[in-house]
Design an enzyme around this catalytic site. Structure first.
Site, short mmCIF file in Angstrom:
data_model
loop_
_atom_site.label_atom_id
_atom_site.label_comp_id
_atom_site.label_asym_id
_atom_site.label_seq_id
_atom_site.Cartn_x
_atom_site.Cartn_y
_atom_site.Cartn_z
N LEU A 283 -3.58 28.54 -29.21
CA LEU A 283 -5.05 28.53 -29.48
C LEU A 283 -5.37 27.39 -30.48
O LEU A 283 -4.74 27.02 -31.42
CB LEU A 283 -5.60 29.78 -30.27
CG LEU A 283 -5.35 30.93 -29.30
CD1 LEU A 283 -5.81 32.22 -29.99
CD2 LEU A 283 -6.19 30.82 -27.98
N MET B 98 -11.20 24.37 -41.02
CA MET B 98 -12.29 23.40 -40.65
C MET B 98 -13.43 24.03 -39.89
O MET B 98 -14.25 23.37 -39.37
CB MET B 98 -11.92 22.17 -40.02
CG MET B 98 -10.95 21.25 -41.15
SD MET B 98 -10.76 19.50 -40.48
CE MET B 98 -10.23 19.63 -38.94
N HIS C 114 -7.41 31.67 -36.47
CA HIS C 114 -7.78 31.60 -37.64
C HIS C 114 -7.87 32.98 -38.47
O HIS C 114 -7.45 33.27 -39.18
CB HIS C 114 -9.15 30.82 -37.94
CG HIS C 114 -9.09 29.60 -37.50
ND1 HIS C 114 -9.38 29.15 -36.22
CD2 HIS C 114 -8.55 28.46 -38.20
CE1 HIS C 114 -9.62 27.65 -36.16
NE2 HIS C 114 -8.80 27.31 -37.30
N GLY D 107 -1.18 28.31 -40.32
CA GLY D 107 -0.63 28.58 -39.07
C GLY D 107 0.80 27.83 -38.69
O GLY D 107 0.80 26.52 -38.97
N SER E 121 -8.99 24.63 -32.00
CA SER E 121 -10.40 24.50 -31.98
C SER E 121 -10.42 23.24 -31.03
O SER E 121 -11.92 23.29 -30.45
CB SER E 121 -10.78 24.24 -33.36
OG SER E 121 -10.73 25.08 -34.24
N LYS F 116 1.30 26.57 -35.58
CA LYS F 116 1.04 25.71 -34.57
C LYS F 116 1.04 24.17 -35.32
O LYS F 116 1.57 23.42 -34.61
CB LYS F 116 -0.34 25.81 -34.13
CG LYS F 116 -0.70 25.11 -32.98
CD LYS F 116 -1.93 25.22 -32.39
CE LYS F 116 -3.14 24.74 -32.95
NZ LYS F 116 -3.15 23.14 -33.20
#
Length: 283
Positions: free
Chosen positions: A185, A26, A33, A148, A187, A150
């Site tokens: 990490l 996104m 990323h 990912g 966004s 996460k």
């Protein structure tokens, strides 16, 4: 790097390029990323990334309008990692008419954890991912896609969707990228104030403590989880869940001594100030 916006442009760019390795995003890209892009380069003939802020996976009160959009920086980062094609559709390109056909994932997996606190989230995720897969892979005979770890539950949902629909796509998991202090990490980390950023690593520490306590299997799991929640609340967080689940299905493990030897994962979601963070730890 070739930038495409429409589906025909993307498919023309992919013509005769072999099998794609695809990283959907996104935008507002960070090292997590970029690590997925580097993985993708090893698993396909042409590396494709997408940037699309998907309205369907945001609840009405969530941050769709304010979600960070960092186009120039994102493009430069992707170029630096050797991405071959960027697909950046406008909403009218991907949803030229209201998207009334949607992918409904198994509620036993999608309505727990994140799905409980963000109802409809995984329907929005599955729908956009299925559509992006169609854009990227429909004329290429399949390939690979990298997600990912996460977003642990999302990765599991996507894998099951691909299997159930017999899509010719290999789903590859990339390890969670972390800051030096252990913060996963994200966004949304950019929403944190300076003071909150100093406190943010408490979530990963809480999951580590939860995993250690759960592995000892000397107390009921519900009690161990409640203690972890209370400890994080005492530090000023508002946790949605801190829990231990089976890696295979994200259901709660049997509350017996066998718990000490099962492949488990600790998952957490909590709000620090106005920012909601998620993380997980396999153990």
């Amino acid at each position: 790097m070739q930038i495409t916006h429409s589906i025909p442009e993307l498919r023309a760019a992919l013509a005769q390029r072999g099998k794609p390795a695809f990283v959907p995003t996104m935008g507002n890209l960070h090292e997590g990323h970029l690590s997925l892009v580097r993985i993708a380069r090893e698993h396909g003939d042409v590396t494709v990334a997408s940037i699309f802020v998907n309205r369907l996976q945001f609840l009405p009160h969530e941050d769709f309008d304010s979600y960070p959009r960092t186009w120039e920086s994102d493009c430069e980062k992707l170029r630096s990692q050797g991405c071959d094609i960027l697909f950046a559709p406008r909403e009218a390109d991907l949803y030229p008419e209201p998207q009334v056909f949607k992918v409904q994932p198994d509620p036993r997996l999608a309505d727990i954890l994140e799905g409980e606190f963000r109802p409809g989230f995984f329907t929005g995720v599955c729908t956009v991912v299925m559509k992006l897969f169609s854009c990227v892979f429909a004329t290429t005979g399949g390939g690979a896609a990298v997600f990912g770890m996460k977003d642990y539950q999302q990765l599991m949902v996507i894998r099951r969707m691909v299997r159930q629909f017999a899509l010719p796509i290999e789903i590859i998991a990339g390890d969670t990228a972390r800051a030096e202090d252990g913060l996963a990490l994200s966004s949304r980390n950019g929403y944190l104030s300076a003071d909150e950023r100093q406190q943010a690593m408490a979530l990963s520490r809480a999951l580590k403590a939860l995993a250690e306590a759960a592995r000892r299997a000397d107390a009921p799991l519900a009690q161990v989880e409640a203690t972890a929640m209370q400890a994080l609340q005492a530090q000023g967080w508002q946790p949605d869940y801190l829990t231990v689940r089976n890696r295979s299905d994200l259901l709660a493990p049997a509350d017996t001594s066998a718990r000490a030897n099962l492949p488990l994962v600790a998952l957490g979601a909590a709000r620090l100030g106005s920012t909601r963070l998620i993380d997980n730890l396999e153990f």
